[in-house]
Every structure is written in C-alpha cells, then in structure tokens.
Scaffold this motif. Sequence first.
Motif, PDB file in Angstrom:
ATOM      1  N   TYR A  22       0.833  -1.208   0.000  1.00 46.81           N
ATOM      2  CA  TYR A  22       0.000   0.000   0.000  1.00 46.81           C
ATOM      3  C   TYR A  22       0.863   1.252   0.000  1.00 46.81           C
ATOM      4  N   GLY A  23       1.944   1.240   0.767  1.00 51.31           N
ATOM      5  CA  GLY A  23       2.848   2.387   0.784  1.00 51.31           C
ATOM      6  C   GLY A  23       3.454   2.644  -0.582  1.00 51.31           C
ATOM      7  N   ILE A  24       3.867   1.579  -1.258  1.00 51.87           N
ATOM      8  CA  ILE A  24       4.423   1.716  -2.607  1.00 51.87           C
ATOM      9  C   ILE A  24       3.347   2.220  -3.563  1.00 51.87           C
ATOM     10  N   GLU A  26       0.769   4.082  -2.880  1.00 47.60           N
ATOM     11  CA  GLU A  26       0.518   5.501  -2.610  1.00 47.60           C
ATOM     12  C   GLU A  26       1.600   6.383  -3.213  1.00 47.60           C
ATOM     13  N   LEU A  27       2.834   5.913  -3.243  1.00 49.04           N
ATOM     14  CA  LEU A  27       3.897   6.709  -3.838  1.00 49.04           C
ATOM     15  C   LEU A  27       3.801   6.739  -5.362  1.00 49.04           C
ATOM     16  N   PRO A  30      -0.737   8.407  -6.355  1.00 45.39           N
ATOM     17  CA  PRO A  30      -1.322   9.055  -5.174  1.00 45.39           C
ATOM     18  C   PRO A  30      -2.853   9.102  -5.242  1.00 45.39           C
ATOM     19  N   SER A  37      -0.789  11.886   0.382  1.00 45.07           N
ATOM     20  CA  SER A  37      -0.394  10.548  -0.055  1.00 45.07           C
ATOM     21  C   SER A  37       0.988  10.181   0.463  1.00 45.07           C
ATOM     22  N   VAL A  38       1.882  11.150   0.501  1.00 47.66           N
ATOM     23  CA  VAL A  38       3.231  10.895   1.026  1.00 47.66           C
ATOM     24  C   VAL A  38       3.154  10.565   2.512  1.00 47.66           C
ATOM     25  N   ALA A  41       1.940   7.066   2.823  1.00 50.40           N
ATOM     26  CA  ALA A  41       2.991   6.131   2.447  1.00 50.40           C
ATOM     27  C   ALA A  41       4.008   5.990   3.572  1.00 50.40           C
ATOM     28  N   VAL A  42       4.408   7.103   4.157  1.00 44.18           N
ATOM     29  CA  VAL A  42       5.382   7.052   5.255  1.00 44.18           C
ATOM     30  C   VAL A  42       4.797   6.310   6.456  1.00 44.18           C
ATOM     31  N   SER A  44       2.589   4.017   6.330  1.00 44.53           N
ATOM     32  CA  SER A  44       2.549   2.616   5.922  1.00 44.53           C
ATOM     33  C   SER A  44       3.895   1.951   6.131  1.00 44.53           C
ATOM     34  N   PHE A  45       4.960   2.642   5.709  1.00 40.81           N
ATOM     35  CA  PHE A  45       6.299   2.070   5.859  1.00 40.81           C
ATOM     36  C   PHE A  45       6.699   1.939   7.324  1.00 40.81           C
TER      37      PHE A  45
END
Length: 65
Positions: A22-24, A26-27, A30, A37-38, A41-42, A44-45
Amino acid sequence: MISLKTFHLFFIGLAIMLIIGYGIFELITPSHPGSVSVIFAVLSFISGGALIIYYFRIIQKFKTI
C-alpha cells in the motif's frame, strides 16, 4: 491441520506485504493530491517496519515455546 503458530506467522507476513504494498502504491499513484499521499505512504512504511520487528520477535518467542 495448520498450527496456530504457523497461521500467526503467515498472517503477520501477509499483513507486512499488504501494508508495504500500500505504501508503494501511494507513492506511485497518489490517491490524494499534495503531501497527504506521502504521509500515508510514510505511515505505511513505519507500520510495516513495526510489523517486521514484531515478526522477528515472535519467531524468537516461538522457538522457546
């Protein structure tokens, strides 16, 4: 029959793949404009990293059980 330990490890591994994916996603594409979105993503990571730490700690715990 699959054991509860094996299922737990499988489920956590699946959750790690899903949240990192999901993080990937979103990057790459978006879903919200701007930095939202960033941020997603962050987060998520970070969550994926926490799950990876949990995964290895639970493996160590299962070795002692």
